[in-house]
Design a protein around this motif. Sequence first.
Motif, PDB file in Angstrom:
ATOM      1  N   GLU A 162       0.888  -1.231   0.002  1.00  0.00           N
ATOM      2  CA  GLU A 162      -0.111  -0.010  -0.015  1.00  0.00           C
ATOM      3  C   GLU A 162       0.823   1.386   0.060  1.00  0.00           C
ATOM      4  O   GLU A 162       2.017   1.237   0.528  1.00  0.00           O
ATOM      5  N   ASP A 173      -2.535   6.194  -1.414  1.00  0.00           N
ATOM      6  CA  ASP A 173      -3.666   6.277  -1.944  1.00  0.00           C
ATOM      7  C   ASP A 173      -3.931   5.022  -2.920  1.00  0.00           C
ATOM      8  O   ASP A 173      -4.992   4.839  -3.642  1.00  0.00           O
ATOM      9  N   LYS A 174      -2.825   3.990  -2.878  1.00  0.00           N
ATOM     10  CA  LYS A 174      -3.089   3.126  -4.027  1.00  0.00           C
ATOM     11  C   LYS A 174      -2.758   1.680  -3.102  1.00  0.00           C
ATOM     12  O   LYS A 174      -2.099   1.499  -2.139  1.00  0.00           O
ATOM     13  N   GLN A 222      -1.497  -2.343  -4.491  1.00  0.00           N
ATOM     14  CA  GLN A 222      -0.881  -3.477  -5.624  1.00  0.00           C
ATOM     15  C   GLN A 222      -0.653  -4.780  -5.102  1.00  0.00           C
ATOM     16  O   GLN A 222      -0.631  -4.826  -3.832  1.00  0.00           O
ATOM     17  N   GLY A 281      -9.704  -1.703  -9.785  1.00  0.00           N
ATOM     18  CA  GLY A 281      -8.441  -1.577 -10.179  1.00  0.00           C
ATOM     19  C   GLY A 281      -8.442  -2.518 -11.377  1.00  0.00           C
ATOM     20  O   GLY A 281      -9.486  -2.760 -12.313  1.00  0.00           O
ATOM     21  N   ALA A 284      -7.195   1.768  -6.438  1.00  0.00           N
ATOM     22  CA  ALA A 284      -7.406   2.778  -5.422  1.00  0.00           C
ATOM     23  C   ALA A 284      -7.406   2.191  -3.994  1.00  0.00           C
ATOM     24  O   ALA A 284      -8.077   0.980  -3.982  1.00  0.00           O
ATOM     25  N   LYS A 285      -7.176   2.932  -3.240  1.00  0.00           N
ATOM     26  CA  LYS A 285      -7.124   2.492  -1.519  1.00  0.00           C
ATOM     27  C   LYS A 285      -8.554   2.558  -1.174  1.00  0.00           C
ATOM     28  O   LYS A 285      -8.962   3.316  -0.110  1.00  0.00           O
TER      29      LYS A 285
END
Length: 397
Positions: A331, A334-335, A337, A363, A377-378
């Motif tokens: 993390e 704000d994202k 993966q 995503g 997005a988170k």
Amino acid sequence: MLQERLYYKDPYRTSFTSTVIREGTDEQGRPFAVLENTAFYPTGGGQPHDTGDLSGSAVTDVEETGGEVRHYLERPLGTGTAVTGTVDWARRFDHMQQHTGQHILTAAFVELFGYTTISFHLGQEIVTIDLAAADVTADELAAAEALANQVILENRPIGTKWVTKEELGQYNLRKDVSVEEEIRLVIIPDFDTNGCGGTHPASTGQVAALKILSVEKQKKNTRVHFVCGGRVLDQLGTVHGELTKTAQLLSAPLKQTASAAEQLLETAHSLEKQLEAAKEELLDREAASLAGRKSGIIRQTYDGYSMQELQKLAKKTLAVREQAIVILVSETSDKLQFVVSRTAALKTDLRTASSIALPAIEGKGGGSASTVQGGGAKLITADELARLLERSIPVYA
Ligand SMILES: [Zn+2]
């Protein structure tokens, strides 16, 4: 009919009186005035136009069209009006210095090496000439610059002469003259005779100095960048200022900035290599720790790991396991993966897990049955995403 051109009679003249004989607007709607006589030089022969003022109306552009000199004005003045003109002398004199410096440098290259100038450009900061020579050495550049400055220092007179086409044969010209009538020669005794319609100072000394700044290879030609007169001081001021700031940043003497910068780059390069090695070691240790877990599904979240780091970590972890699935999520502010990967011994299609989980982070992702990756997005926490991916793996459901 050609108007009286005061800039030829006296290139130092900056003010004059005249009468507007015609006014008009060009295709772009710009108002212009044609005068009985003028000291304003119109763009031509590589020398840019003058600017200035005509009875309170700013002269923004001057060009010659069909034998008349058009003065483009801020506002019209009225045909028949008597006007007073003032030429911006700083701009004009700068053009005279650059333009005459070009004559001298061009002649120096021919004199010393037989390199002819095929074009020249007088820019706002820099002047360039294109030499018809594929390779010009640093020594040749230095020699031409030295000769040009010698001719400037000798303060030779610069003369002009109007001649006919027939009379041209008496002169040793640098290149052919392109006009048929009203041929104007510019002569620096024992050095250069050239057909030219530009404005020049009375003697070479007023060019003050000439400095070549750089060269650029252009197929069969070489472009030489240089400055003359006041621009030499402008360049020196700007470059010296930048160099002083750089020297302060490097804590180095002004003349040793290059070697100080070189040392700094070497240090940065070696630190980068050390950092890479340390990162690799960290991933190895992390992978060994993950692989050591007893469970068949290994789930872990991280802060700020790149996608490439997640992929490396997954690969290293699975390399020492017979049967395992690894779920890694990273993390940032704000994202999110993720990478989900399995050993070849398992047959589960991980794309199912990815396609179920991706909408939760709005995503995008991709991959194969054995390895998938994605990001978005988170909208949920890293841990929630990791758990969602685990729940969505078919064999596990
Ligand atoms: Zn000239």
